[in-house]
Motif scaffolding. Structure first.
Motif, PDB file in Angstrom:
ATOM      1  N   THR A  26      -1.035   9.597   1.643  1.00  0.00           N
ATOM      2  CA  THR A  26      -1.490   8.711   0.571  1.00  0.00           C
ATOM      3  C   THR A  26      -2.246   7.533   1.181  1.00  0.00           C
ATOM      4  O   THR A  26      -1.997   7.141   2.325  1.00  0.00           O
ATOM      5  N   GLY A  27      -3.143   6.980   0.413  1.00  0.00           N
ATOM      6  CA  GLY A  27      -3.877   5.793   0.831  1.00  0.00           C
ATOM      7  C   GLY A  27      -4.038   4.859  -0.353  1.00  0.00           C
ATOM      8  O   GLY A  27      -4.300   5.319  -1.467  1.00  0.00           O
ATOM      9  N   ALA A  28      -3.866   3.566  -0.120  1.00  0.00           N
ATOM     10  CA  ALA A  28      -3.968   2.595  -1.217  1.00  0.00           C
ATOM     11  C   ALA A  28      -4.011   1.181  -0.657  1.00  0.00           C
ATOM     12  O   ALA A  28      -3.618   0.938   0.485  1.00  0.00           O
ATOM     13  N   SER A  51       2.235   1.687  -3.533  1.00  0.00           N
ATOM     14  CA  SER A  51       1.134   1.993  -4.442  1.00  0.00           C
ATOM     15  C   SER A  51       0.693   3.437  -4.278  1.00  0.00           C
ATOM     16  O   SER A  51       0.462   4.158  -5.251  1.00  0.00           O
ATOM     17  N   GLY A  52       0.595   3.885  -3.014  1.00  0.00           N
ATOM     18  CA  GLY A  52       0.180   5.259  -2.749  1.00  0.00           C
ATOM     19  C   GLY A  52       1.186   6.270  -3.253  1.00  0.00           C
ATOM     20  O   GLY A  52       0.814   7.322  -3.791  1.00  0.00           O
ATOM     21  N   ASP A 111      -8.624  12.394  -4.532  1.00  0.00           N
ATOM     22  CA  ASP A 111      -7.956  13.116  -3.453  1.00  0.00           C
ATOM     23  C   ASP A 111      -9.043  13.592  -2.490  1.00  0.00           C
ATOM     24  O   ASP A 111     -10.000  14.260  -2.906  1.00  0.00           O
ATOM     25  N   TYR A 170      -5.449   9.081  -3.053  1.00  0.00           N
ATOM     26  CA  TYR A 170      -5.767   7.684  -2.777  1.00  0.00           C
ATOM     27  C   TYR A 170      -6.059   6.892  -4.049  1.00  0.00           C
ATOM     28  O   TYR A 170      -6.460   7.437  -5.080  1.00  0.00           O
ATOM     29  N   TRP A 176      -4.637   4.029   4.937  1.00  0.00           N
ATOM     30  CA  TRP A 176      -3.958   5.319   4.847  1.00  0.00           C
ATOM     31  C   TRP A 176      -2.550   5.165   5.401  1.00  0.00           C
ATOM     32  O   TRP A 176      -2.346   4.597   6.472  1.00  0.00           O
ATOM     33  N   ASP A 177      -1.587   5.677   4.677  1.00  0.00           N
ATOM     34  CA  ASP A 177      -0.187   5.614   5.100  1.00  0.00           C
ATOM     35  C   ASP A 177       0.085   6.738   6.095  1.00  0.00           C
ATOM     36  O   ASP A 177      -0.127   7.914   5.786  1.00  0.00           O
ATOM     37  N   PRO A 211       0.798  -1.234   0.000  1.00  0.00           N
ATOM     38  CA  PRO A 211       0.000   0.000   0.000  1.00  0.00           C
ATOM     39  C   PRO A 211       0.826   1.277   0.000  1.00  0.00           C
ATOM     40  O   PRO A 211       0.459   2.259  -0.652  1.00  0.00           O
ATOM     41  N   ARG A 212       1.953   1.297   0.712  1.00  0.00           N
ATOM     42  CA  ARG A 212       2.760   2.521   0.744  1.00  0.00           C
ATOM     43  C   ARG A 212       3.369   2.807  -0.625  1.00  0.00           C
ATOM     44  O   ARG A 212       3.355   3.949  -1.091  1.00  0.00           O
ATOM     45  N   ASN A 263      -4.753  14.365   0.366  1.00  0.00           N
ATOM     46  CA  ASN A 263      -4.854  12.947   0.727  1.00  0.00           C
ATOM     47  C   ASN A 263      -5.162  12.150  -0.544  1.00  0.00           C
ATOM     48  O   ASN A 263      -6.314  11.831  -0.831  1.00  0.00           O
TER      49      ASN A 263
END
Length: 455
Positions: free
Chosen positions: A438-440, A233-234, A272, A341, A419-420, A230-231, A339
């Protein structure tokens, strides 16, 4: 303060006037190995006025004392009258809001003595260095910031806001038999001293990752299926969104993804969301006084929206969406993410890896950059995926692809969105970094050229 700023706004007469004033209290502690390098507190105040006389250009003046606001408005109006753009500058209309959210902070970091923060970081630093004898160097940081913002516009928007955040960061360097490797991590949270004290557990894993990389085998250049955590990717999504914002703001039409452009497959949806609860970068109003909104940029692979200021929204016949943000105390706002995502998909990580078979797994990012539409990503840590399971750590070179090619190879998006909470910043050339979140979920890309800088 409110009466003073509203009186200053009135000095603009027939112009549109916008005054933003911020005060920032900061604490910074830095250790290099076991030696303290920085232990400092600062109290900064800065403001900026923008004026737009109808038919003329923008005038902007920075100031650093409250009693200079009215003088700054008068000078900004004079500067506006000196500019005659070819096309008149228009500002899209916005809902007028007055927001007052400057009560006492529940977790005010200013109430904790600097020496207590220093001793806390010293303890964590010793813990990191004691993780393994091969850790030969480190740089550790603690920081906290309290922001107080006032914003007044001639349209009637008003904001008075008080908020705080705190962060920890760690860099570990391992060395053995002539090999040297590093690993980094950080965490940043809304709140203050009490919020961050519980997150010192990131330090030991940083040291362990640096040691793991010491004798990891390098990955041969070739084409691989690649799973991003996720980090990572974000970070990839953020870079793509930020590059698009910069191109649009500079009028670089060839690098702007027009509405209706297919960027990737059906599983790609990007946005976002400055309204997301609990994040340090979430907002009520942007730096122009526009109410913020969750803005979808890519839906099922197709570009459907852009981030806007009031000026770019008027130019594109769109609605402002609350993304006009300044990068510094005395800077004017531009369209920027808060933010960013990537929307959730399906599958858990175990089944995701099983479907992948053989490939590479990237966690974190040590470098991400761009040139035009080309995105380059270097993982902070990488492992082999063998027969659907995570195997040994490896040293992995960069992935570099044109954005359309890269997202065209996106094969699947997992259902484990998060969310990171790292202390991410968005850097724009020589401009200082601005906090961003970022979030992913996990993502999978097929047939990526790993190690070739121009795929």
């Amino acid at each position: 303060m409110k009466e003073l700023l509203l009186d200053a706004v009135a000095a603009g007469r027939d112009a549109y006037v916008e005054i933003r004033l911020r005060r920032r209290w900061t604490t910074t502690v830095v250790y290099r190995r076991r030696r303290p390098e920085v232990a400092a507190e600062a109290d900064l105040l800065g403001g900026v006025v923008r004026c737009l006389v109808p038919g003329y250009g923008w005038g902007a003046v920075a100031f650093n004392a409250v009693d200079r606001a009215a003088t700054a408005v008068q000078r900004a109006r004079e500067l506006s009258l000196e500019l005659r753009p070819e096309a008149p500058i228009q500002l899209a209309p916005i809902p007028i809001r007055q927001v007052e959210s400057a009560g006492d902070l529940e977790d005010d970091p200013r109430l904790t003595p600097l020496d207590e923060k220093r001793r806390f970081l010293e303890h964590l630093t010793h813990e990191l260095l004691g993780t393994d004898r091969r850790i030969v160097d480190s740089r550790t940081t603690y920081s906290d910031t309290v922001h107080e913002t006032w914003l007044a516009t001639s349209d009637g928007s008003w904001l008075h806001e008080l908020k705080s955040e705190a962060a920890l960061g760690a860099l570990a360097i391992a060395s053995e038999d002539g090999a040297t490797e590093r690993a980094v991590d950080s965490v940043a949270l809304r709140g203050g001293w009490q919020a961050i004290k519980e997150h010192g557990g990131i330090f030991a894993p940083v040291a362990q990752r640096a040691v793991q990389r010491l004798h990891a085998a390098p990955v041969a250049q070739g084409r691989y299926s690649v799973v991003l955590d996720p980090r990572a990717s974000g970070a990839l999504i953020l870079q793509a969104v930020a590059d698009h914002c910069r191109a649009a703001a500079r009028g670089q039409e060839r690098d702007v993804l027009e509405l209706g452009t297919r960027l990737g497959p059906e599983c790609l949806s990007v946005g976002d969301d400055p309204t997301a609860l609990g994040l340090r970068t979430s907002l009520a109003l942007d730096d122009e006084g526009t109410p913020v909104s969750n803005t979808v940029l890519v839906q099922h692979g197709v570009v459907v929206g852009h981030l806007h200021t009031r000026e770019t929204a008027a130019r594109d016949h769109a609605a402002p969406n609350g993304h006009a943000l300044a990068h510094a105390l005395r800077a004017v706002p531009g369209a920027r993410p808060t933010n960013a995502y990537l929307s959730n998909g399906q599958q858990d990580l175990e089944s995701f890896l099983a479907d992948t078979g053989d490939g590479l797994y990237f966690s974190d990012v040590s470098v991400i950059g761009s040139e035009g539409r080309r995105l380059t990503l270097v993982p902070g840590f990488a492992r082999v995926i063998r027969r659907g399971e995570l195997a040994e750590a490896v040293k992995c070179p960069a992935i570099s692809h044109d954005a359309l090619t890269l997202f065209g190879r996106l094969d699947a998006v997992a259902g484990d969105f998060v969310w990171d909470r790292s202390a991410s910043q968005l850097h724009e050339g020589h401009i200082p970094g601005r906090p961003v979140t970022t979030g992913a979920p996990h993502t999978r890309f097929l047939d990526l050229d790993v190690g070739a800088m121009f795929a």
